[in-house]
Design an enzyme around this catalytic site. Structure first.
Site, short mmCIF file in Angstrom:
data_model
loop_
_atom_site.label_atom_id
_atom_site.label_comp_id
_atom_site.label_asym_id
_atom_site.label_seq_id
_atom_site.Cartn_x
_atom_site.Cartn_y
_atom_site.Cartn_z
CG HIS A 22 -4.59 0.70 8.07
ND1 HIS A 22 -4.10 0.07 9.20
CD2 HIS A 22 -3.60 1.51 7.64
CE1 HIS A 22 -2.87 0.49 9.44
NE2 HIS A 22 -2.54 1.37 8.51
CB CYS A 72 -1.19 5.19 6.31
SG CYS A 72 -0.22 4.86 4.82
#
Length: 249
Positions: A203, A219
């Protein structure tokens, strides 16, 4: 009246001979037609010139996207290794494959002719929790952020973003609205393995200073301008490999 049998016989013989000659010629022509043709000479595939990316200042300039103003990135403050660039493919994977090397903080999109697009990424604890092969099951443009319950427990100020599942609408309610301060940034790619969500995400992030580093949570984060570029290059169902053992050159 007398009939000239000799003349008729000669004429008939002449016609029969001509017919036989024509048939033989046709048969010979048929044999020539059925003979294998000379295979065409294969032309060498010439790779196209590398894609032109432009200057780093241009790639990371401020941009308006989806009604949101994405600020420019001070590229002079980022290690040049982690800026978007075309490199020799070190993965050996098929074109279209996404490869994340957590050991080097690089994300590759494999291209043809031995090339790859490389981006720098930032990692957190969640970024090291999963490795293997999966698919980019789906992508989201300016996603909502749904902090996990464990994070809310550690950071009570996130309670207002708690997410609840509505069985009637089969939708998740709550979360943080899309925007430039949203931790998921401008785009999110959701990774599945064997049909199940790995909870592993690639992302965007407004925190450009974390690229190339490992921080406390998250992440795989990318500069917003980079994740927007990645989003357009990688379709859903693309294969993705996450590894810490890739040897780069």
């Amino acid at each position: 009246m007398a009939i000239d049998l000799t003349r008729n016989t000669v004429s008939r013989r002449t016609l029969l001979s001509a017919a036989a000659t024509t048939a033989a010629t046709a048969a010979l022509a048929g044999c020539n037609t059925s003979s294998p043709a000379t295979p065409p000479i294969a032309k060498p595939v010439i790779p196209p010139p590398p894609e032109t990316l432009g200057s780093a200042v241009t790639m990371y300039a401020a941009v308006e996207d989806g009604g949101h103003k994405v600020p420019g990135v001070p590229v002079e403050k980022i290690d040049k290794r982690f800026l978007r660039q075309i490199v020799a493919d070190p993965t050996g994977e098929a074109p279209g494959t996404v490869v994340i090397d957590t050991g080097s903080h690089f994300l590759y999109v494999v291209q043809r002719f031995g090339r790859a697009m490389r981006y720098g990424v930032g990692l957190g604890r969640a970024g090291f929790e999963w490795s293997g092969t999966g698919v980019i099951e789906w992508k989201q443009h300016w996603p909502r952020w749904h902090p996990p319950a464990e994070m809310i427990q550690r950071q009570p100020n996130l309670e207002k973003y708690r997410t609840d599942y509505d069985p009637k609408t089969k939708e998740w309610k709550g979360g943080m609205a899309p925007g430039i301060s949203n931790p998921l940034g401008a785009r999110a790619l959701y990774i599945y393995q064997n049909g199940k969500d790995t909870l592993y995400r690639v992302h965007g992030s407004p925190e450009w200073w974390t690229i190339g580093k490992s921080v406390s949570s998250g992440c795989v984060r990318m500069i917003n301008q980079d994740v927007m570029d990645l989003y357009d290059r990688v379709p859903e169902k693309s294969p993705i490999i996450v590894t810490s053992g890739l040897r780069t050159t």
